[in-house]
Design an enzyme around this catalytic site. Structure first.
Site, PDB file in Angstrom:
ATOM      1  N   LYS A   1      44.127  41.200  25.908  1.00 11.24           N
ATOM      2  CA  LYS A   1      42.933  40.620  25.303  1.00 11.24           C
ATOM      3  C   LYS A   1      42.748  41.058  23.847  1.00 11.24           C
ATOM      4  CE  LYS A   1      40.397  40.039  29.628  1.00 11.24           C
ATOM      5  NZ  LYS A   1      39.140  40.378  30.338  1.00 11.24           N
TER       6      LYS A   1
ATOM      7  N   PHE B   1      27.573  34.575  31.637  1.00 10.57           N
ATOM      8  CA  PHE B   1      28.381  35.249  30.614  1.00 10.57           C
ATOM      9  C   PHE B   1      29.439  34.353  29.983  1.00 10.57           C
ATOM     10  CE2 PHE B   1      30.336  36.116  34.768  1.00 10.57           C
ATOM     11  CZ  PHE B   1      31.634  35.669  34.562  1.00 10.57           C
TER      12      PHE B   1
ATOM     13  N   ARG C   1      47.816  43.581  39.520  1.00 10.80           N
ATOM     14  CA  ARG C   1      46.368  43.796  39.661  1.00 10.80           C
ATOM     15  C   ARG C   1      46.077  45.279  39.888  1.00 10.80           C
ATOM     16  NH1 ARG C   1      43.329  39.931  38.898  1.00 10.80           N
ATOM     17  NH2 ARG C   1      41.498  40.891  39.849  1.00 10.80           N
TER      18      ARG C   1
ATOM     19  N   THR D   1      38.077  45.716  37.311  1.00  9.39           N
ATOM     20  CA  THR D   1      37.549  44.956  36.175  1.00  9.39           C
ATOM     21  C   THR D   1      36.609  45.807  35.333  1.00  9.39           C
ATOM     22  OG1 THR D   1      37.744  42.917  37.454  1.00  9.39           O
ATOM     23  CG2 THR D   1      36.313  42.855  35.520  1.00  9.39           C
TER      24      THR D   1
ATOM     25  N   ARG E   1      43.295  49.634  32.513  1.00 10.59           N
ATOM     26  CA  ARG E   1      41.880  49.591  32.121  1.00 10.59           C
ATOM     27  C   ARG E   1      41.265  50.982  32.001  1.00 10.59           C
ATOM     28  NH1 ARG E   1      40.706  44.235  35.651  1.00 10.59           N
ATOM     29  NH2 ARG E   1      41.142  42.717  34.004  1.00 10.59           N
TER      30      ARG E   1
ATOM     31  N   ASN F   1      37.954  44.728  28.358  1.00 16.03           N
ATOM     32  CA  ASN F   1      38.675  45.546  29.334  1.00 16.03           C
ATOM     33  C   ASN F   1      40.195  45.425  29.202  1.00 16.03           C
ATOM     34  OD1 ASN F   1      39.050  43.038  30.469  1.00 16.03           O
ATOM     35  ND2 ASN F   1      37.940  43.474  32.359  1.00 16.03           N
TER      36      ASN F   1
ATOM     37  N   HIS G   1      43.983  40.834  31.280  1.00 18.16           N
ATOM     38  CA  HIS G   1      43.663  39.886  32.346  1.00 18.16           C
ATOM     39  C   HIS G   1      44.927  39.732  33.171  1.00 18.16           C
ATOM     40  CE1 HIS G   1      42.517  36.092  34.334  1.00 18.16           C
ATOM     41  NE2 HIS G   1      43.772  35.750  34.098  1.00 18.16           N
TER      42      HIS G   1
END
Length: 138
Positions: free
Chosen positions: A9, A57, A85, A91, A102, A112, A115
């Site tokens: 991100k 959001f 994951r 998350t 993370r 965070n 993705h």
């Protein structure tokens, strides 16, 4: 072997964490089948996160995702969706376990760092959203 989609991100790209995140990915036995850096526009971000369109959001998420470049990747490995994951961590970085991406790099729930696809089906959809057939290594 299974494929999954991963995205670094804007916050992580802006903080020069691409190499550190890729290092963690490769140390966890993932093969990078494709990778590219791009700047999403509003339409692309809205399309990618369309599942969240009705969530409060949504606009903030889209604004964040177009705030800077991202890195999109296709990762290949055994049980790639589940394992990636697990490597990403929760998350919410406050709930992420030590040793996860993370926990190591996230700033907040929104910023965070990464993705990852949440299912085999979404991995296919997300890979196809960012990569055409010529950009993939089998």
């Amino acid at each position: 072997m299974q494929h999954t989609f991963a995205l670094i991100k804007p916050d992580a790209v802006q903080r020069n964490l691409i190499g550190a995140i890729i290092n963690m990915i490769e140390k966890n036995d993932f093969y990078i089948s494709a990778m590219k850096m791009l700047q999403m526009n509003r339409q692309q971000a809205e399309g990618f996160y369309s599942v969240h369109r009705e969530r409060p959001f949504f606009n903030e998420l889209v604004d964040y995702m177009i705030s800077g470049p991202i890195v999109s990747l296709i990762l290949t490995g055994e049980n790639a969706v589940t394992r990636y994951r697990e490597l990403m961590g929760a998350t919410n970085p406050q709930n992420a376990q030590e040793g996860t991406i993370r926990k190591s790099f996230a700033i907040s729930l929104m910023e965070n760092a990464v993705h990852g696809s949440d299912s085999d089906e979404n991995a296919i959809i997300e890979i196809n959203y960012f990569f055409n057939a010529f950009e993939r290594i089998r």
